[in-house]
Design a protein around this motif. Structure first.
Motif, PDB file in Angstrom:
ATOM      1  N   ILE A 170      17.311 -12.486   1.818  1.00 22.35           N
ATOM      2  CA  ILE A 170      16.789 -13.582   2.625  1.00 22.35           C
ATOM      3  C   ILE A 170      17.943 -14.522   2.942  1.00 22.35           C
ATOM      4  CG2 ILE A 170      15.239 -15.559   2.751  1.00 22.35           C
ATOM      5  CD1 ILE A 170      14.384 -12.596   0.538  1.00 22.35           C
ATOM      6  N   LYS A 171      18.197 -14.706   4.213  1.00 19.83           N
ATOM      7  CA  LYS A 171      19.265 -15.585   4.674  1.00 19.83           C
ATOM      8  C   LYS A 171      18.662 -16.804   5.354  1.00 19.83           C
ATOM      9  CE  LYS A 171      23.172 -15.876   7.907  1.00 19.83           C
ATOM     10  NZ  LYS A 171      23.964 -15.153   8.939  1.00 19.83           N
ATOM     11  N   GLY A 172      19.174 -17.965   5.012  1.00 22.93           N
ATOM     12  CA  GLY A 172      18.775 -19.188   5.685  1.00 22.93           C
ATOM     13  C   GLY A 172      19.986 -19.878   6.267  1.00 22.93           C
ATOM     14  N   TRP A 173      19.810 -20.527   7.404  1.00 22.77           N
ATOM     15  CA  TRP A 173      20.923 -21.245   8.027  1.00 22.77           C
ATOM     16  C   TRP A 173      20.381 -22.367   8.917  1.00 22.77           C
ATOM     17  CZ3 TRP A 173      18.976 -16.695   9.773  1.00 22.77           C
ATOM     18  CH2 TRP A 173      18.679 -16.581  11.139  1.00 22.77           C
ATOM     19  N   VAL A 174      21.270 -23.262   9.301  1.00 17.18           N
ATOM     20  CA  VAL A 174      20.933 -24.363  10.185  1.00 17.18           C
ATOM     21  C   VAL A 174      21.808 -24.244  11.424  1.00 17.18           C
ATOM     22  CG1 VAL A 174      20.876 -26.872  10.466  1.00 17.18           C
ATOM     23  CG2 VAL A 174      20.300 -25.847   8.257  1.00 17.18           C
ATOM     24  N   ASP A 175      21.174 -24.251  12.602  1.00 17.10           N
ATOM     25  CA  ASP A 175      21.946 -24.080  13.833  1.00 17.10           C
ATOM     26  C   ASP A 175      22.572 -25.398  14.274  1.00 17.10           C
ATOM     27  OD1 ASP A 175      20.028 -25.601  15.199  1.00 17.10           O
ATOM     28  OD2 ASP A 175      18.966 -23.840  15.942  1.00 17.10           O
ATOM     29  N   ALA A 176      23.266 -25.354  15.395  1.00 13.81           N
ATOM     30  CA  ALA A 176      24.017 -26.515  15.869  1.00 13.81           C
ATOM     31  C   ALA A 176      23.123 -27.694  16.217  1.00 13.81           C
ATOM     32  CB  ALA A 176      24.854 -26.118  17.081  1.00 13.81           C
TER      33      ALA A 176
ATOM     34  N   ASP B  55      25.199 -10.652  10.924  1.00 18.78           N
ATOM     35  CA  ASP B  55      25.042 -11.787  11.839  1.00 18.78           C
ATOM     36  C   ASP B  55      25.829 -13.007  11.375  1.00 18.78           C
ATOM     37  OD1 ASP B  55      23.025 -10.335  13.370  1.00 18.78           O
ATOM     38  OD2 ASP B  55      21.689 -10.692  11.670  1.00 18.78           O
ATOM     39  N   PHE B  56      26.894 -12.784  10.642  1.00 14.94           N
ATOM     40  CA  PHE B  56      27.614 -13.893  10.030  1.00 14.94           C
ATOM     41  C   PHE B  56      28.342 -14.742  11.073  1.00 14.94           C
ATOM     42  CE2 PHE B  56      31.481 -15.533   7.823  1.00 14.94           C
ATOM     43  CZ  PHE B  56      30.824 -16.407   6.968  1.00 14.94           C
ATOM     44  N   ASP B  57      28.260 -16.058  10.881  1.00 13.77           N
ATOM     45  CA  ASP B  57      28.974 -17.034  11.704  1.00 13.77           C
ATOM     46  C   ASP B  57      29.781 -17.902  10.752  1.00 13.77           C
ATOM     47  OD1 ASP B  57      29.879 -19.169  13.237  1.00 13.77           O
ATOM     48  OD2 ASP B  57      27.999 -19.436  14.317  1.00 13.77           O
ATOM     49  N   ALA B  58      31.095 -17.769  10.791  1.00 15.60           N
ATOM     50  CA  ALA B  58      31.950 -18.484   9.837  1.00 15.60           C
ATOM     51  C   ALA B  58      31.862 -19.995   9.980  1.00 15.60           C
ATOM     52  CB  ALA B  58      33.406 -18.032  10.004  1.00 15.60           C
ATOM     53  N   GLY B  59      31.368 -20.479  11.096  1.00 17.40           N
ATOM     54  CA  GLY B  59      31.264 -21.919  11.295  1.00 17.40           C
ATOM     55  C   GLY B  59      29.897 -22.481  10.975  1.00 17.40           C
ATOM     56  N   GLN B  60      29.039 -21.691  10.342  1.00 16.97           N
ATOM     57  CA  GLN B  60      27.654 -22.081  10.125  1.00 16.97           C
ATOM     58  C   GLN B  60      27.309 -22.111   8.631  1.00 16.97           C
ATOM     59  OE1 GLN B  60      24.446 -19.297  11.588  1.00 16.97           O
ATOM     60  NE2 GLN B  60      24.315 -20.867  13.177  1.00 16.97           N
ATOM     61  N   HIS B  61      26.711 -23.206   8.189  1.00 17.82           N
ATOM     62  CA  HIS B  61      26.213 -23.273   6.815  1.00 17.82           C
ATOM     63  C   HIS B  61      25.116 -22.225   6.620  1.00 17.82           C
ATOM     64  CE1 HIS B  61      28.022 -27.178   5.474  1.00 17.82           C
ATOM     65  NE2 HIS B  61      28.139 -27.332   6.787  1.00 17.82           N
ATOM     66  N   ALA B  62      25.119 -21.579   5.451  1.00 22.29           N
ATOM     67  CA  ALA B  62      24.108 -20.555   5.184  1.00 22.29           C
ATOM     68  C   ALA B  62      23.884 -20.406   3.689  1.00 22.29           C
ATOM     69  CB  ALA B  62      24.532 -19.210   5.776  1.00 22.29           C
ATOM     70  N   PHE B  63      22.745 -19.839   3.331  1.00 25.81           N
ATOM     71  CA  PHE B  63      22.497 -19.436   1.948  1.00 25.81           C
ATOM     72  C   PHE B  63      21.846 -18.060   1.961  1.00 25.81           C
ATOM     73  CE2 PHE B  63      18.558 -21.668   3.104  1.00 25.81           C
ATOM     74  CZ  PHE B  63      17.582 -20.771   2.699  1.00 25.81           C
TER      75      PHE B  63
END
Length: 220
Positions: A103-109, A165-173
């Motif tokens: 399960i991946k969570g992230w916050v977009d711009a 789907d990794f984005d190095a500039g995006q916070h994620a867990f």
């Protein structure tokens, strides 16, 4: 909620069975929980893991040396997406395992929170279809006797998964969820023991599960 299990358990990955070691594991959040069953699961993340990482008999030490365990923080990425080593083992006298999910969570711009579920290990030769869906593992439960068989599922999963789907500039867990095959729910066991029909307003079976502490990623 009454649809789920009646209790839960917590587990820690500690160096020894001592108060000091267990507290240290809790402090660094190298922990997991279950809905009451005694399956085991552990996760490591890093940038140098691949499909051969698990072939080393001493892979756990290598994983600590070259990555972070669950509860940890991934360092800043460069040109690589993180990979995760996931190892899950069924409880000794319990049900087989259905699948492992990341399960991946992230916050977009814009500040909006998102979550995505990846099925990263499946029992019985099943695969993920083009829509990301997976066929159910099946159900061997006999409700009349509150029994099941381990003729489906797997006893052990070991897998290396890389975030596509990794984005190095995006916070994620990231955290892992492990599902067992269906088993009788506690209310079904009670009904059989009491010689009554199971309640119509409750599920008769349940897929017990375990889930890990997350691993966090934060860009600079």
């Amino acid at each position: 909620m009454r649809e789920f299990s009646s209790g839960g358990l917590a587990g820690v990955w500690a160096e020894s069975n001592t108060r000091e070691s267990i507290y240290a594991a809790l402090l660094r959040k190298e922990t997991f929980a279950t809905s009451g069953v005694r399956l085991k699961v552990r996760v490591f993340a890093g940038y140098d893991f691949d499909k051969n990482s698990l072939e080393d008999n001493n892979w756990v030490k290598t994983a600590y040396d070259n990555g972070v365990p669950m509860g940890g923080d991934l360092p800043q990425a460069t040109d690589k997406a993180p990979s995760f080593i996931v190892d899950a083992l069924k409880e000794t006298d319990g049900a087989n395992l259905d699948r492992i999910q990341m399960i991946k969570g992230w916050v977009d711009a814009t500040g909006k929170a998102h979550e995505k579920i990846y099925n990263i290990a499946l029992s019985d030769g099943r695969t993920v279809d083009a829509n990301g869906k997976v066929a159910p593992v099946g159900n061997t439960v006999d409700v009349k006797t509150a029994t099941y068989t381990n003729s489906i599922g797997s006893t052990h999963f070991s897998v290396v998964w890389t975030d596509p789907d990794f984005d190095a500039g995006q916070h994620a867990f990231y955290y892992v969820r492990v599902l067992q095959i269906p088993t009788p729910r506690w209310s079904t066991y009670d009904a059989v023991n009491l010689g009554i029909e199971p309640r119509k307003d409750l599920p008769t079976t349940i897929q017990e599960r375990g889930w890990t502490s997350p691993i966090w990623y934060a860009p600079n």
